[in-house]
Design a protein around this motif. Structure first.
Motif, mmCIF file in Angstrom:
data_model
loop_
_atom_site.group_PDB
_atom_site.id
_atom_site.type_symbol
_atom_site.label_atom_id
_atom_site.label_comp_id
_atom_site.label_asym_id
_atom_site.label_seq_id
_atom_site.Cartn_x
_atom_site.Cartn_y
_atom_site.Cartn_z
ATOM 1 N N ARG A 102 -10.389 -0.088 -97.822
ATOM 2 C CA ARG A 102 -11.567 0.671 -98.280
ATOM 3 C C ARG A 102 -12.065 1.481 -97.039
ATOM 4 O O ARG A 102 -11.927 1.230 -96.072
ATOM 5 N N ASP A 103 -13.028 2.587 -97.510
ATOM 6 C CA ASP A 103 -13.534 3.412 -96.416
ATOM 7 C C ASP A 103 -14.664 2.456 -95.758
ATOM 8 O O ASP A 103 -15.427 1.979 -96.298
ATOM 9 N N ALA A 104 -14.314 2.735 -94.357
ATOM 10 C CA ALA A 104 -15.457 1.908 -93.354
ATOM 11 C C ALA A 104 -16.668 2.276 -93.780
ATOM 12 O O ALA A 104 -17.581 1.593 -93.343
ATOM 13 N N LYS A 105 -16.957 3.496 -94.039
ATOM 14 C CA LYS A 105 -18.430 4.247 -94.296
ATOM 15 C C LYS A 105 -18.730 3.576 -95.437
ATOM 16 O O LYS A 105 -20.169 3.816 -95.801
ATOM 17 N N ALA A 106 -18.171 3.155 -96.319
ATOM 18 C CA ALA A 106 -18.609 2.778 -97.773
ATOM 19 C C ALA A 106 -19.604 1.502 -97.721
ATOM 20 O O ALA A 106 -19.388 0.741 -96.805
ATOM 21 N N ARG A 107 -20.678 1.531 -98.465
ATOM 22 C CA ARG A 107 -21.413 0.230 -98.746
ATOM 23 C C ARG A 107 -20.614 -0.795 -99.661
ATOM 24 O O ARG A 107 -20.612 -0.613 -100.911
ATOM 25 N N ALA A 108 -20.158 -2.012 -99.076
ATOM 26 C CA ALA A 108 -19.395 -2.881 -99.883
ATOM 27 C C ALA A 108 -20.524 -4.118 -100.219
ATOM 28 O O ALA A 108 -21.080 -4.493 -99.515
ATOM 29 N N ILE A 109 -20.304 -4.272 -101.663
ATOM 30 C CA ILE A 109 -21.243 -5.331 -102.134
ATOM 31 C C ILE A 109 -20.359 -6.037 -103.286
ATOM 32 O O ILE A 109 -19.381 -5.750 -103.667
ATOM 33 N N TRP A 110 -21.048 -7.239 -103.602
ATOM 34 C CA TRP A 110 -20.204 -8.220 -104.570
ATOM 35 C C TRP A 110 -20.971 -7.691 -106.014
ATOM 36 O O TRP A 110 -22.127 -7.312 -105.927
ATOM 37 N N LEU A 111 -20.168 -7.572 -106.863
ATOM 38 C CA LEU A 111 -20.797 -7.275 -108.491
ATOM 39 C C LEU A 111 -21.057 -8.634 -108.940
ATOM 40 O O LEU A 111 -20.295 -9.259 -109.764
ATOM 41 N N ALA A 112 -22.231 -9.214 -108.419
ATOM 42 C CA ALA A 112 -22.852 -10.366 -108.637
ATOM 43 C C ALA A 112 -24.398 -10.190 -108.967
ATOM 44 O O ALA A 112 -24.655 -9.178 -108.248
ATOM 45 N N PRO A 113 -25.131 -11.149 -109.579
ATOM 46 C CA PRO A 113 -26.619 -10.847 -109.612
ATOM 47 C C PRO A 113 -27.032 -10.749 -108.231
ATOM 48 O O PRO A 113 -26.677 -11.595 -107.206
#
Length: 375
Positions: A102-113
């Motif tokens: 993934r792009d190091a600049k991207a904001r990575a999150i969990w697809l969870a509540p």
């Protein structure tokens, strides 16, 4: 970011700028004429035509600026499209983020509540992935690239493929396993009844026996069960406050037709063969309350003597979850969703500071002008 006025009608207050213009035109510096004897016999010449002249130009300009700032403040100035356009990549439960480039600049999150960052602990169990995709779409800036990484099999999908406004990059990880959904706990029943509802209580006990369920029976004064146990309350009059709090903390209760509960929006949850509603239900806090619309009597409610009554009662108190597993390739989001709401930044606090500064300058200039013309 785009500057705008959320209440453009407020700019009509700009008409107040005419007030200081008129006042400064009408105001003149006080002059006292002095007669000279040698000039008495001179022919009086026609006076030249006066042009409009403004006295105290700095004061006038400050007052105009002050009124213009007030008018813009009333029009609610704001900056639109202040969302972060950083690329977003969301990982569904069951995916190891370390295995996906993934792009190091991207904001990575969990697809969870909560849509938590990827550096928080991984979520456990299945999640309502369809609802989360829609939430993520509406909370992501329209210009931000959106990537969703999912396993080959999804768990937590609803009956309709989500529609989104973004052009989602749907990345399927072959071989990944969806998060397991915990098995639902068996239905447990508790019955609280008074003597006036003893006849109806027999149908409840018979239904529990037909389903092979143990039932905790007692009068209304008996202690309430845990919220994981469904409560059937057969007692007239207002629902006790303790039972209301029990429901709000996550309990599910079925109350009698003559039980008085708080008013609220309800929906039919069970209909008879003729289509007439038999039970209405609504959410209350974290729990649910269902209310019988007829007494538990075969004449008023013929469904009591039907062989399907025990099963219908069990589904009312603990509805079976619909199948939620689906192949990820068949659940790719569809276009056509509502665009994300434009976020705006209110500029009125800055204009309030500018108004205060302009007012202080105006007071200082006005005081200096009064001193200049004082005798």
């Amino acid at each position: 970011m785009t500057p705008t006025m959320l209440l453009p009608l407020g700019l009509a207050a700009l008409g107040a700028i005419l007030v200081p213009l008129v006042l400064h035109l009408a105001r003149r510096t006080e002059q006292r004429p002095t007669d000279f004897a040698a000039l008495r016999w001179l022919r009086q010449k026609p006076r030249p035509r006066h042009r409009p002249k403004f006295d105290e130009l700095p004061l006038l300009a400050t007052r105009i600026l002050l009124l213009a700032l007030v008018a813009v403040f009333v029009a609610r100035p704001a900056l639109l499209n202040t969302q972060d356009a950083t690329p977003v990549i969301a990982f569904a439960p069951g995916i190891d983020p370390a295995t996906v480039a993934r792009d190091a600049k991207a904001r990575a999150i969990w697809l969870a509540p909560g849509l938590r960052p990827i550096d928080t602990p991984a979520p456990r169990g299945a999640v309502p992935i369809g609802s989360l995709i829609r939430q993520l779409d509406t909370q992501t800036a329209a210009t931000a690239p959106l990537t969703i990484v999912v396993p080959a099999t999804l768990d937590g999908a609803d009956a309709e493929r989500p529609r989104v406004s973004h052009r989602v990059r749907w990345h399927i990880v072959p071989g990944a396993v969806a998060a397991s959904r915990p098995a639902p706990s068996p239905l447990r029943l508790a019955l609280r009844t008074d003597t006036a509802h003893a006849t109806g209580a027999r149908y409840i006990r018979a239904s529990a026996a037909a389903l092979g369920l143990a039932i905790d029976v007692g009068d209304p004064a008996r202690a309430l069960p845990k919220p994981t146990t469904a409560l059937i309350w057969l007692a007239g009059g207002p629902l006790p406050a303790a039972v209301t709090r029990w429901i709000e903390h996550g309990g599910t209760a079925l109350v009698a037709s003559d039980t008085v509960i708080e008013a609220g929006l309800t929906v039919p949850a069970w209909r008879g063969e003729t289509g007439r509603p038999l039970v209405e239900t609504r959410s209350q806090g974290k729990g649910h309350v269902a209310r019988l619309l007829q007494p538990l009597d075969p004449i008023a409610m013929p469904a009591l003597v039907e062989p399907t009554f025990p099963k219908a009662l069990a589904e009312l108190l603990a509805p079976a979850p619909p199948p939620t597993r689906v192949e990820a390739s068949a659940y790719r989001p569809l276009p056509g969703g509502l665009p994300p709401a434009s976020q705006s930044r209110d500029l009125r606090p800055w204009f309030a500071l500018a108004i205060a500064a302009a007012w202080l300058v105006e007071r200082w200039l006005a005081t200096r002008a009064k001193r200049a013309i004082a005798p």
